[in-house]
Design an enzyme around this catalytic site. Structure first.
Site, short mmCIF file in Angstrom:
data_model
loop_
_atom_site.label_atom_id
_atom_site.label_comp_id
_atom_site.label_asym_id
_atom_site.label_seq_id
_atom_site.Cartn_x
_atom_site.Cartn_y
_atom_site.Cartn_z
N ASN A 90 -25.13 25.97 23.57
CA ASN A 90 -26.10 25.31 22.72
C ASN A 90 -25.39 24.28 21.84
O ASN A 90 -24.17 24.13 21.89
CB ASN A 90 -26.86 26.35 21.89
CG ASN A 90 -28.30 25.94 21.64
OD1 ASN A 90 -28.59 24.79 21.40
ND2 ASN A 90 -29.19 26.91 21.69
N HIS B 80 -0.86 29.12 14.68
CA HIS B 80 0.30 28.60 13.95
C HIS B 80 1.23 29.74 13.55
O HIS B 80 0.78 30.88 13.40
CB HIS B 80 -0.16 27.85 12.70
CG HIS B 80 -1.16 26.78 13.02
ND1 HIS B 80 -0.77 25.51 13.37
CD2 HIS B 80 -2.51 26.79 13.06
CE1 HIS B 80 -1.86 24.78 13.62
NE2 HIS B 80 -2.92 25.54 13.44
N GLY C 68 -24.96 32.54 17.86
CA GLY C 68 -24.66 31.36 17.08
C GLY C 68 -23.66 31.60 15.96
O GLY C 68 -23.64 32.65 15.34
#
Length: 189
Positions: A77, A107, A134
């Site tokens: 989406n 990192h 989402g």
């Protein structure tokens, strides 16, 4: 970079690759919903592997693009981000809600090493028949097992077993998903 070892992101070849991906994202994101053939062509230029019926709603962002592989039945989406310093592989029938972020870049923990500017990549693998809600975040090195569900807003820092629902920050198991013979709302231990 591809071997999971420290790399210098300012290397001219990598900088050029990121610029190329940025340009391809920009062109893809500028397409109209009716330009399905153009979208498919641009997506194939951007991603390393694209299943036959993959759909990615713009806007989409990625670092390199060529490390992203999506299989048949893939749907992303609006507003998804793939930081693909290492491979990001999606199996068949994966559904991503809006704003899902998948990170492979990481990192050093040591501040002096981090200040030196080195990075690492740790692949992300997402199995078949996955639903990621989402604004979920999948972090470097995570594997999501077949049939799993990642709840909206979850921050996934550990592997997700197959047929499991996870949610929260950090994501934890909410429940197991029953077999094919059970109702979709039924859970098992």
């Amino acid at each position: 970079m591809f071997a999971g070892k420290a790399y210098d992101p300012t290397d001219p070849e990598l900088v050029a690759d990121r610029r190329r991906a940025s340009d391809r994202c920009r062109r893809y994101n500028a397409t109209a919903p009716t330009e399905t053939d153009r979208r498919e062509r641009l997506l194939r230029e951007l991603f390393g592997e694209v299943g036959g019926d993959a759909v990615v709603e713009p806007p989409v962002r990625c670092d390199y693009g060529y490390n992203v592989g999506v299989s048949d039945g893939f749907f992303a989406n609006y507003g998804c981000v793939f930081l693909d310093a290492a491979p990001v592989a999606f199996g068949e029938n994966c559904l991503l809600g809006p704003g899902v972020h998948v990170y492979t870049s990481t990192h050093p923990i040591d501040p002096e090493e981090r200040a030196a500017g080195r990075e690492f990549g740790d692949p992300v693998t997402v199995g078949d028949d996955i639903w990621i809600g989402g604004r979920a975040v999948i972090t470097p090195g995570v594997e999501v097992g077949d049939g799993a569900v990642v709840a909206a807003g979850a921050v996934v820092v550990d592997d997700v077993p197959a047929r499991t629902v996870v949610g929260g920050n950090p994501a934890e198991e909410i429940r197991r998903i029953g077999g094919a013979e059970t109702d979709s709302s039924e859970t098992t231990d």
